[in-house]
Enzyme design. Structure first.
Site, short mmCIF file in Angstrom:
data_model
loop_
_atom_site.label_atom_id
_atom_site.label_comp_id
_atom_site.label_asym_id
_atom_site.label_seq_id
_atom_site.Cartn_x
_atom_site.Cartn_y
_atom_site.Cartn_z
N GLU A 165 44.88 -10.72 -40.33
CA GLU A 165 44.04 -11.70 -41.04
C GLU A 165 42.56 -11.52 -40.76
OE1 GLU A 165 46.86 -15.27 -41.46
OE2 GLU A 165 46.23 -15.40 -39.38
N GLU A 166 42.18 -10.30 -40.41
CA GLU A 166 40.79 -10.10 -39.99
C GLU A 166 40.03 -9.10 -40.84
OE1 GLU A 166 41.37 -10.66 -35.18
OE2 GLU A 166 41.79 -8.72 -36.07
N GLU A 219 52.62 -15.89 -28.00
CA GLU A 219 52.13 -14.79 -28.83
C GLU A 219 51.70 -13.61 -27.97
OE1 GLU A 219 48.08 -15.08 -30.67
OE2 GLU A 219 49.24 -15.12 -32.53
N TRP A 231 39.76 -18.97 -44.64
CA TRP A 231 40.78 -18.08 -44.07
C TRP A 231 40.61 -16.66 -44.60
CZ3 TRP A 231 42.85 -20.07 -40.04
CH2 TRP A 231 43.93 -19.43 -39.40
N ASP A 266 44.32 -7.81 -43.81
CA ASP A 266 45.45 -7.16 -43.14
C ASP A 266 46.37 -8.18 -42.49
OD1 ASP A 266 43.64 -7.97 -41.11
OD2 ASP A 266 44.38 -6.42 -39.77
C1 NOJ Z 1 41.60 -14.41 -35.56
C2 NOJ Z 1 42.83 -13.69 -35.19
O1 NOJ Z 1 42.59 -12.40 -34.74
C3 NOJ Z 1 43.77 -13.70 -36.30
O2 NOJ Z 1 44.86 -12.90 -36.10
C4 NOJ Z 1 44.13 -15.12 -36.54
O3 NOJ Z 1 45.11 -15.22 -37.49
C5 NOJ Z 1 42.91 -15.89 -36.93
N1 NOJ Z 1 41.87 -15.71 -35.99
C6 NOJ Z 1 43.21 -17.35 -37.10
O4 NOJ Z 1 43.68 -17.92 -35.93
C1 NOJ Z 2 47.94 -14.49 -36.13
C2 NOJ Z 2 48.47 -13.14 -36.45
O1 NOJ Z 2 47.41 -12.23 -36.42
C3 NOJ Z 2 49.14 -13.12 -37.79
O2 NOJ Z 2 49.71 -11.87 -38.02
C4 NOJ Z 2 50.19 -14.17 -37.87
O3 NOJ Z 2 50.69 -14.21 -39.18
C5 NOJ Z 2 49.65 -15.52 -37.49
N1 NOJ Z 2 48.95 -15.46 -36.24
C6 NOJ Z 2 50.78 -16.55 -37.38
O4 NOJ Z 2 51.68 -16.17 -36.40
#
Ligand code: NOJ
Ligand code: NOJ
Length: 556
Positions: free
Chosen positions: A229-230, A454, A168, A226
């Site tokens: 998550e990227e 989403e 992750w 960030d």
């Molecule tokens: C890529 C997505 O852009 C990100 O936001 C997400 O949390 C992860 N993959 C995991 O699903």
């Molecule tokens: C992906 C999003 O980019 C992130 O901000 C969020 O925390 C997770 N999904 C779960 O909703």
């Protein structure tokens, strides 16, 4: 076909189920408001009426959507522990059946604000969340151990409160800050209601907040992933909420007879660092990148930051990127404009017409679509800005924000306009209509049953990615609060917006102590805006001291 027929057809909620291309064809490549301008039809009051009824219909659905996703009794999240906020019931494509510290804290912060407004039934859920966070803090994980504090930066856990050990983007350092902000909000509310609650706040809540503040003060200056998550680096949203947590943490520590040395020593450097994301015309949401990311920097990250840094008692301060600040308005335009040419559903919109907003234009997650929470944040920033202009009694048009205003057709020269001037009325009306436009975009692409996923498709607006996203629902409700001027508490922005002359890369060693409380003692009644007081779901907890207070907005 008569123009009025077009408008009526467009305003019917069921048209969204027709093929968008047919609809666009019908409009002969003109956008709705271009038609309206051409025909002089007053769409604005119509739009506002539509938005009013949409919000009235959608609001209870959104609240229920949140409650469905919280354990142990949420109807869509069987198996989740008590007080655990699940991101979405979706278990595949994508699997969001986890609890994210960020999504949870932002959602619970709304529930706390709603509780303060009189939704007393939420009290026990909020307490269950707080107790669950005390347990989660101690779970060692791949971000690190609890003893070192590093474990607090873990972004997500299984819903039974165990560590997720897959690959992750970790750590994510906004989580502890957002959680501290939420817990402090609840503490302030119950302490303001009755001093009987002081001991509860000190014994049950402070230990959890203290760990989070230690984390922020120790690690704020280290890179991490960030909010999306990227990107590994420094994220504007993360630094901003860290700053807010340190400011609130310092006051909170004092109020419970404790100290937060790290809050005091690190806050000024954090605010100093925050300025580095401003490039003179817009916010660069990710800096200090640890890798090769091809991004312009324009990102809904920055709009979310303005709404979560909003202080209803603050002015239009640039340094803290308040919603009405010139910086945040210029940035709002830059971010929204960046999406105008990339989504099919935004084609044919002119400048100053509300558009669907996504995370950032280079996004490829599920092909990169608009997000409900980003489009709603674009509205929320503007509603909050309007409150600030009203509260400060004037509005300023300057070189930085002039483009934002001129897109709205206000044709106002630079200057400062008092709230009794015609210019003030013109500008704030135009901004409100623009904000309503973003809500109308969400309305257009919300399915009939009100469920919010989403994302919604860039091509045709249908729901994409995780269904019933808890954060989407929360973003709808915070937008509604801002639109109604239902104000959150102040976080002390006005006394904490002076940027030091020189910045230092610093850190303060934190201590991490296991929170031991396993239950909440009876919480004495909290005051609702209409002056009545009641407990948090426990019988006989109304205190007469609380009942005598009638201030709608609890202050520190
Ligand atoms: C890529 C997505 O852009 C990100 O936001 C997400 O949390 C992860 N993959 C995991 O699903
Ligand atoms: C992906 C999003 O980019 C992130 O901000 C969020 O925390 C997770 N999904 C779960 O909703």
């Amino acid at each position: 076909m008569l123009w009025n027929d077009v408008l009526l057809y467009a305003s019917k909620s069921n048209y969204k189920h027709t093929n968008t291309h047919d609809y666009r064809y019908m409009l002969c490549d003109f956008s709705l408001s271009q038609l309206v301008r051409a025909t002089g039809f007053n769409v604005l009051s119509r739009q506002s009426n539509d938005v009013n009824s949409f919000i009235a219909r959608q609001s209870p659905i959104a609240l229920q959507g949140i409650l469905n996703n919280i354990g142990a009794n949420g109807s869509l999240v069987e198996g989740a522990s008590s007080g655990i906020v699940v991101a979405s019931p979706s278990t595949q494509d994508p699997n969001y059946f986890y609890t994210w510290t960020r999504d949870s804290a932002l959602t619970i912060k709304f529930l706390i604000d709603s509780y303060i407004q009189g939704n007393q039934g939420l009290g026990s859920l909020i307490q269950e969340y707080i107790l669950a966070q005390g347990r989660l803090q101690t779970v060692d994980n791949l971000s690190g151990t609890f003893a070192s504090g590093q474990g607090l930066g873990e972004p997500k856990y299984y819903t039974n409160e165990t560590a997720f050990e897959g690959e992750w983007g970790r750590p994510q350092r906004d989580g502890p800050a957002l959680r501290a902000i939420a817990l402090i909000a609840y503490s302030k509310a119950i302490v303001a209601a009755s001093s009987d609650n002081n001991a509860t706040v000190h014994d049950v809540i402070w230990p959890i907040v203290s760990n989070d503040l230690s984390y922020v003060a120790q690690y704020w200056n280290q890179t991490g992933f960030d909010l999306w998550e990227e990107v590994n680096g420094s994220s504007f949203f993360t630094t901003a909420v860290q700053y807010r947590a340190l400011v609130e943490g310092a006051n909170f520590a004092q109020s419970v007879g404790e100290t937060c040395d790290g809050c005091d020593s690190q806050a000024p450097n954090t605010l100093c660092f925050l300025q580095n994301y401003w490039n003179g015309t817009s916010i660069v949401s990710n800096i200090n990148l640890q890798g090769d990311y091809q991004r312009s920097g324009l990102d809904c990250n920055s709009i979310l930051t303005s709404i979560h840094m909003y202080d209803p008692e603050g002015g239009c301060t640039d340094s803290t990127f308040q919603p009405c600040s010139s910086r945040a308005l210029a940035n709002h335009k830059a971010v929204v404009d960046s999406f105008r040419n990339v989504y099919t559903i935004n084609s044919n919109l002119g400048p100053g017409e509300a558009a669907a907003v996504g995370r950032y234009t280079e996004d490829r997650y599920y092909e990169g679509n608009p997000w409900y929470l980003c489009t709603l944040a674009a509205a929320e920033q503007l509603y909050s800005a309007i409150h600030q202009w009203n509260a400060t009694g004037s509005i300023t048009v300057d070189n930085l924000n002039a483009g934002f205003f001129s897109d709205l057709g206000t044709n106002t020269t630079n200057g400062n306009y008092a709230s009794n001037s015609p210019e003030f009325a013109t500008l704030t009306t135009a901004v409100r209509d623009y904000a309503d436009g973003f809500v109308a975009v969400v309305q257009e692409y919300t399915p009939e049953n009100g469920s919010l996923a989403e994302q919604f498709s860039r091509e045709n607006g249908t729901a994409v990615s995780a269904r019933d996203l808890t954060w989407s629902y929360a973003s709808f409700l915070t937008m509604e609060f801002a639109r109604n001027s239902t104000l959150p508490q102040s976080w002390g922005e006005a006394a904490a917006n002076t940027v030091p002359n020189s910045c230092q890369a610093s850190s303060s060693n934190g201590t991490y102590i296991e929170p031991t409380a396993t239950s909440f003692p009876n919480v004495a009644g909290i005051v609702t805006p209409n002056g009545s007081a009641s407990g948090s779901g426990m019988a006989g907890s109304t205190s007469s001291a609380a009942a005598n207070r009638a201030t709608p907005f609890l202050r520190w």
